[in-house]
Write a protein that holds these residues in place. Structure first.
Motif, PDB file in Angstrom:
ATOM      1  N   THR A 186       0.868  -1.375  -0.116  1.00 24.83           N
ATOM      2  CA  THR A 186      -0.117  -0.001   0.025  1.00 24.83           C
ATOM      3  C   THR A 186       0.987   1.214  -0.107  1.00 24.83           C
ATOM      4  O   THR A 186       0.650   2.101  -0.669  1.00 24.83           O
ATOM      5  N   ILE A 187       1.986   1.108   0.837  1.00 25.36           N
ATOM      6  CA  ILE A 187       2.744   2.415   0.951  1.00 25.36           C
ATOM      7  C   ILE A 187       3.262   2.546  -0.461  1.00 25.36           C
ATOM      8  O   ILE A 187       3.547   3.920  -1.033  1.00 25.36           O
ATOM      9  N   MET A 188       3.934   1.579  -0.923  1.00 26.27           N
ATOM     10  CA  MET A 188       4.694   1.590  -2.200  1.00 26.27           C
ATOM     11  C   MET A 188       3.650   2.235  -3.361  1.00 26.27           C
ATOM     12  O   MET A 188       4.062   3.025  -4.189  1.00 26.27           O
ATOM     13  N   VAL A 189       2.505   1.631  -3.308  1.00 26.76           N
ATOM     14  CA  VAL A 189       1.761   1.976  -4.535  1.00 26.76           C
ATOM     15  C   VAL A 189       1.207   3.597  -4.442  1.00 26.76           C
ATOM     16  O   VAL A 189       1.339   4.164  -5.414  1.00 26.76           O
ATOM     17  N   VAL A 190       1.255   3.957  -3.250  1.00 26.20           N
ATOM     18  CA  VAL A 190       0.852   5.380  -2.942  1.00 26.20           C
ATOM     19  C   VAL A 190       1.744   6.365  -3.648  1.00 26.20           C
ATOM     20  O   VAL A 190       1.976   7.219  -4.246  1.00 26.20           O
ATOM     21  N   PHE A 191       3.174   5.823  -3.213  1.00 23.81           N
ATOM     22  CA  PHE A 191       4.305   6.508  -3.743  1.00 23.81           C
ATOM     23  C   PHE A 191       4.773   6.581  -4.803  1.00 23.81           C
ATOM     24  O   PHE A 191       5.258   7.480  -5.623  1.00 23.81           O
ATOM     25  N   VAL A 192       4.487   5.488  -5.472  1.00 23.70           N
ATOM     26  CA  VAL A 192       4.856   5.390  -6.966  1.00 23.70           C
ATOM     27  C   VAL A 192       3.819   6.215  -7.695  1.00 23.70           C
ATOM     28  O   VAL A 192       4.509   7.067  -8.713  1.00 23.70           O
ATOM     29  N   TYR A 193       2.633   6.281  -7.433  1.00 18.73           N
ATOM     30  CA  TYR A 193       1.539   7.100  -8.167  1.00 18.73           C
ATOM     31  C   TYR A 193       2.058   8.715  -7.730  1.00 18.73           C
ATOM     32  O   TYR A 193       1.856   9.339  -8.661  1.00 18.73           O
ATOM     33  N   GLU A 194       2.249   9.036  -6.795  1.00 21.44           N
ATOM     34  CA  GLU A 194       2.669  10.320  -6.321  1.00 21.44           C
ATOM     35  C   GLU A 194       3.749  10.737  -7.238  1.00 21.44           C
ATOM     36  O   GLU A 194       4.061  11.790  -7.635  1.00 21.44           O
ATOM     37  N   VAL A 195       4.965  10.104  -7.111  1.00 24.93           N
ATOM     38  CA  VAL A 195       6.327  10.177  -7.869  1.00 24.93           C
ATOM     39  C   VAL A 195       5.987  10.344  -9.409  1.00 24.93           C
ATOM     40  O   VAL A 195       6.598  11.410 -10.085  1.00 24.93           O
ATOM     41  N   ILE A 196       5.107   9.509  -9.983  1.00 26.51           N
ATOM     42  CA  ILE A 196       4.652   9.368 -11.369  1.00 26.51           C
ATOM     43  C   ILE A 196       4.077  10.818 -11.674  1.00 26.51           C
ATOM     44  O   ILE A 196       4.326  11.522 -12.721  1.00 26.51           O
ATOM     45  N   ILE A 197       3.143  11.278 -10.902  1.00 24.49           N
ATOM     46  CA  ILE A 197       2.438  12.453 -10.997  1.00 24.49           C
ATOM     47  C   ILE A 197       3.522  13.693 -10.889  1.00 24.49           C
ATOM     48  O   ILE A 197       3.328  14.713 -11.480  1.00 24.49           O
ATOM     49  N   ALA A 198       4.511  13.584 -10.145  1.00 18.22           N
ATOM     50  CA  ALA A 198       5.454  14.492  -9.762  1.00 18.22           C
ATOM     51  C   ALA A 198       6.342  14.836 -10.844  1.00 18.22           C
ATOM     52  O   ALA A 198       7.204  15.586 -11.107  1.00 18.22           O
ATOM     53  N   GLN A 199       6.607  13.787 -11.583  1.00 18.69           N
ATOM     54  CA  GLN A 199       7.396  13.952 -12.677  1.00 18.69           C
ATOM     55  C   GLN A 199       8.779  14.158 -12.658  1.00 18.69           C
ATOM     56  O   GLN A 199       9.381  15.313 -12.984  1.00 18.69           O
ATOM     57  N   PRO A 200       9.663  13.374 -11.929  1.00 18.51           N
ATOM     58  CA  PRO A 200      10.907  13.612 -11.624  1.00 18.51           C
ATOM     59  C   PRO A 200      12.082  13.578 -12.792  1.00 18.51           C
ATOM     60  O   PRO A 200      11.763  13.443 -14.014  1.00 18.51           O
ATOM     61  N   ASP A 201      13.241  14.383 -12.616  1.00 20.42           N
ATOM     62  CA  ASP A 201      14.069  14.486 -13.745  1.00 20.42           C
ATOM     63  C   ASP A 201      14.992  13.170 -13.784  1.00 20.42           C
ATOM     64  O   ASP A 201      15.714  13.088 -13.063  1.00 20.42           O
ATOM     65  N   LEU A 202      14.720  12.155 -14.721  1.00 16.03           N
ATOM     66  CA  LEU A 202      15.189  11.029 -14.638  1.00 16.03           C
ATOM     67  C   LEU A 202      16.683  10.881 -14.901  1.00 16.03           C
ATOM     68  O   LEU A 202      17.339  10.185 -14.172  1.00 16.03           O
ATOM     69  N   PRO A 203      17.185  11.839 -15.916  1.00 19.12           N
ATOM     70  CA  PRO A 203      18.735  11.942 -15.937  1.00 19.12           C
ATOM     71  C   PRO A 203      19.317  12.141 -14.448  1.00 19.12           C
ATOM     72  O   PRO A 203      20.338  11.700 -14.204  1.00 19.12           O
ATOM     73  N   ALA A 204      18.862  13.398 -13.726  1.00 25.51           N
ATOM     74  CA  ALA A 204      19.274  13.680 -12.706  1.00 25.51           C
ATOM     75  C   ALA A 204      19.122  12.695 -11.436  1.00 25.51           C
ATOM     76  O   ALA A 204      19.930  12.487 -10.682  1.00 25.51           O
ATOM     77  N   VAL A 205      18.046  11.597 -11.794  1.00 30.77           N
ATOM     78  CA  VAL A 205      17.852  10.587 -10.654  1.00 30.77           C
ATOM     79  C   VAL A 205      19.075   9.855 -10.809  1.00 30.77           C
ATOM     80  O   VAL A 205      19.498   9.217  -9.826  1.00 30.77           O
ATOM     81  N   PHE A 206      19.243   9.310 -12.031  1.00 26.94           N
ATOM     82  CA  PHE A 206      20.397   8.311 -12.340  1.00 26.94           C
ATOM     83  C   PHE A 206      21.616   8.749 -11.796  1.00 26.94           C
ATOM     84  O   PHE A 206      22.623   8.083 -11.091  1.00 26.94           O
ATOM     85  N   GLN A 207      21.982  10.212 -11.938  1.00 20.92           N
ATOM     86  CA  GLN A 207      23.040  10.737 -11.582  1.00 20.92           C
ATOM     87  C   GLN A 207      23.379  10.852  -9.970  1.00 20.92           C
ATOM     88  O   GLN A 207      24.236  10.522  -9.430  1.00 20.92           O
ATOM     89  N   GLY A 208      22.175  10.819  -9.361  1.00 22.86           N
ATOM     90  CA  GLY A 208      22.088  10.911  -7.682  1.00 22.86           C
ATOM     91  C   GLY A 208      22.677   9.555  -7.173  1.00 22.86           C
ATOM     92  O   GLY A 208      22.912   9.731  -6.047  1.00 22.86           O
ATOM     93  N   PHE A 209      22.549   8.419  -8.031  1.00 23.52           N
ATOM     94  CA  PHE A 209      22.995   7.021  -7.297  1.00 23.52           C
ATOM     95  C   PHE A 209      24.530   7.149  -7.358  1.00 23.52           C
ATOM     96  O   PHE A 209      24.874   6.107  -7.042  1.00 23.52           O
ATOM     97  N   VAL A 210      25.098   8.121  -8.138  1.00 27.20           N
ATOM     98  CA  VAL A 210      26.694   8.101  -8.067  1.00 27.20           C
ATOM     99  C   VAL A 210      27.098   9.036  -6.881  1.00 27.20           C
ATOM    100  O   VAL A 210      26.694  10.048  -6.920  1.00 27.20           O
TER     101      VAL A 210
END
Length: 456
Positions: A186-210
Motif C-alpha cells: 500500500t505504501i509503495m503504490v501510494v508513493f509510486v503514484y505520487e512520484v509519477i504525477i510529480a514527474q522527476p528529472d530521470l537523468p538527474a535521478v540516475f546521476q544521484g545514485f553516483v
C-alpha cells in the motif's frame, strides 16, 4: 566426525529458556529439497517483510523528503549505500538464527553474565520504546490529518492496537506476514503514484545514485549522516534472527540449514529492496515537488499541506495526493504493532529469560511509549512541532543500542567455533561487517553529541 563437530558447536551456546518465539518456532511448513526455486522461495518469504518495516518507519519520512527538497537528487547514493549495509547485517542475523537455533539476544546472553545481560536488556528495551514512540507519533498525526482527530485522542487510540495484535496472533503467523506485506505494498503504490504525477528529472535521478564530493560539504553531510545513522535499527537484528526460525527446516541437517539460509537471504534482500525503493520514492517526491521551493517541510502536517498547495507542489497539487500521503503514514505506523511486540518478546526472553503473555507485553511497551507522547502533547498544547522534536530525540536511544547489537552479531557470525567452518562469514564479509559497525557507530555517536550540544 562431522556429526560430532555439529554437536560440539551446539553445546557452545544453548538457549536456557527454550526456542526463540516458541509459539511460532517451526510452525510454517516448507517444501522438500526437490521443490522448485519459486515454490521454496514463497514458503520462506515473509520474515523479510517484518524486518523491512523498520527501514521505512515514520521516523525516516521527513528526513528522506527533506533531503530531496533541500538537495534535490544528491543523496540518493546515501540511501543506496545504507540499504546495501542493511542487507549485509540482516543476512548475518538470519544466518545466526538458522545455524545456531538461537536469536541474537539468546546468543549474547549465553556469552555474558546475568548482570550484563540485564543491562543489555534495559538498553535494548529503551531502543524498542524509542521506535514505538516514533510509530505512535506517526499514527496519531495520520489520524489527525485524515479525520481531524485531536492528537491526544489519536495517541490514546494507538493503545487499542493491542487488541488488533491479539486477533492477528490467533489467525496464524503466515497471515500476519501477509498483512504486513499488504501494508508495505500500500505504501509503495501510494508513493509510486505520487512520484509519477510529480514527474522527476530521470537523468538527474540516475546521476544521484553516483556518490559525489558535494555530499561532504557541511550542510549536505549533516543530512547524509542522519539518513545513514537512522537506517539500521538495532531491534531488527534481534527480530530477524528469531522469526527466520518460524520455518520447519531440519535443525540438525547442515544441507537443510544451508538451504534455509539461502532462501532467507533471498527473502530479506527482496523485501529490503522494496524498502530501498520506498525510501528513494520519498526523496524523489521531495526533490521533484519541493526542491528550490522556499518552505519549511520539517513536519508531517507541513508535507501534507504542501501536497495540496499549488504554490508549492505546482500543477500536480491536490487533496488526493495529501490524503494518500496520510494513508501511507497510517499504514507505516500500524506495522509496528506486530514487529515491536515480537521484538520485545525476543529480547526479554533472550536477555533475562523471562516470559509473559503477549497482551501484557504489548500493553506495557505501548503504555510506556504513550506516556511521554501524551505529556509532550499536553504541555505544548497539541503542537506537532513538539512531537516531531520528541521523535528526533527518541532516536538517541537507538544510537546507544546500535553497537550493543551489531558488535556481537558480527563476532558470532564470523566465529568458526560458533558457526562452524562452512557457515562462518568469509573474510571479506567479516571485514565489511566490522567496517559497517565502525562507521555506523561513529555516525550515531556524532548524532548523540549533536543532540546533547543542541540541548545545552
Amino acid at each position: 566426525m562431522h556429526a560430532d563437530s555439529a554437536r560440539s558447536r551446539a553445546r557452545l551456546i544453548q538457549p536456557a529458556n527454550g526456542p526463540s518465539l516458541q509459539e511460532i518456532n517451526g510452525t510454517v511448513r516448507t517444501p522438500d529439497a526437490h521443490a522448485g526455486f519459486w515454490r521454496t522461495l514463497a514458503a520462506y518469504s515473509g520474515p523479510g517483510a517484518l524486518v523491512a518495516v523498520g527501514y521505512m518507519d515514520p521516523g525516516n519520512w521527513v528526513t528522506s523528503i527533506g533531503g530531496g527538497s533541500q538537495f534535490g537528487y544528491l543523496l540518493l547514493s546515501v540511501i543506496l549505500v545504507s540499504s546495501l549495509t542493511a542487507m549485509l547485517l540482516q543476512y548475518m542475523a538470519a544466518k545466526l538464527g538458522i545455524v545456531t537455533g538461537m536469536d541474537l539476544a539468546q546468543a549474547t546472553r549465553a556469552h555474558t553474565g546475568r548482570r550484563t545481560g540485564f543491562v543489555l536488556w534495559i538498553i535494548t528495551e529503551l531502543a524498542i520504546m524509542a521506535t514505538d514512540i516514533a510509530e505512535v507519533i506517526g499514527a496519531a498525526i495520520a489520524l489527525h490529518l485524515l479525520f481531524g482527530m485531536p492528537l491526544v485522542v489519536g495517541v490514546i487510540l494507538t493503545v487499542l492496537d493491542v487488541f488488533l495484535l491479539l486477533l492477528l496472533l490467533h489467525i496464524g503467523f503466515r497471515k500476519i506476514e501477509a498483512i504486513v506485506v499488504t501494508l508495505i505494498a500500500t505504501i509503495m503504490v501510494v508513493f509510486v503514484y505520487e512520484v509519477i504525477i510529480a514527474q522527476p528529472d530521470l537523468p538527474a535521478v540516475f546521476q544521484g545514485f553516483v556518490p559525489q564530493a558535494q555530499i561532504l560539504e557541511p550542510a549536505q553531510l549533516t543530512l547524509a549522516l542522519g539518513i545513514v545513522g537512522a537506517t539500521v535499527m538495532p531491534h531488527n537484528l534481534y527480530l530477524h534472527s528469531a522469526i527466520v526460525q518460524s520455518r520447519d527446516y531440519a535443525r540438525e541437517d547442515d544441507a537443510e540449514k544451508r538451504r534455509a539460509v539461502r532462501f532467507a537471504t533471498w527473502d530479506s534482500n527482496i523485501q529490503l529492496s522494496a524498502a530501498f525503493v520506498i525510501n528513494c520514492l520519498l526523496l524523489l517526491l521531495g526533490a521533484a515537488l519541493f526542491f528550490g521551493v522556499d518552505s519549511d517541510l520539517g513536519t508531517f502536517s507541513s508535507l501534507y499541506n504542501a501536497l495540496q498547495d499549488s504554490s508549492l507542489a505546482g500543477a500536480v497539487a491536490s487533496p488526493v495526493l495529501s490524503t494518500l500521503f496520510a494513508v501511507a503514514l497510517l499504514a507505516s505506523g500500524q506495522n509496528s504493532t506486530i514487529t515491536g511486540t515480537l521484538t520485545g518478546q525476543v529480547v526479554m526472553e533472550g536477555f533475562i529469560r523471562m516470559r509473559m503473555p503477549l497482551w501484557a507485553r504489548r500493553v506495557i511497551t505501548r503504555g510506556l511509549a504513550v506516556i511521554p507522547v501524551i505529556a509532550c502533547t499536553l504541555i505544548y498544547g497539541g503542537s506537532e512541532q513538539a512531537l516531531d522534536s520528541l521523535l528526533v530525540n527518541s532516536q538517541v536511544f537507538l544510537c546507544i543500542a546500535l553497537p550493543v547489537s551489531m558488535v556481537p552479531l558480527v563476532w558470532f557470525t564470523s566465529s568458526k567455533r560458533i558457526m562452524g567452518t562452512q557457515f562462518a562469514n568469509p573474510r571479506w564479509v567479516t571485514m565489511l561487517g566490522w567496517l559497517a559497525t565502525a562507521v555506523l557507530t561513529v555516525l550515531n555517536l556524532k548524532l548523540v553529541w549533536e543532540t546533547i550540544t543542541a540541548l545545552l
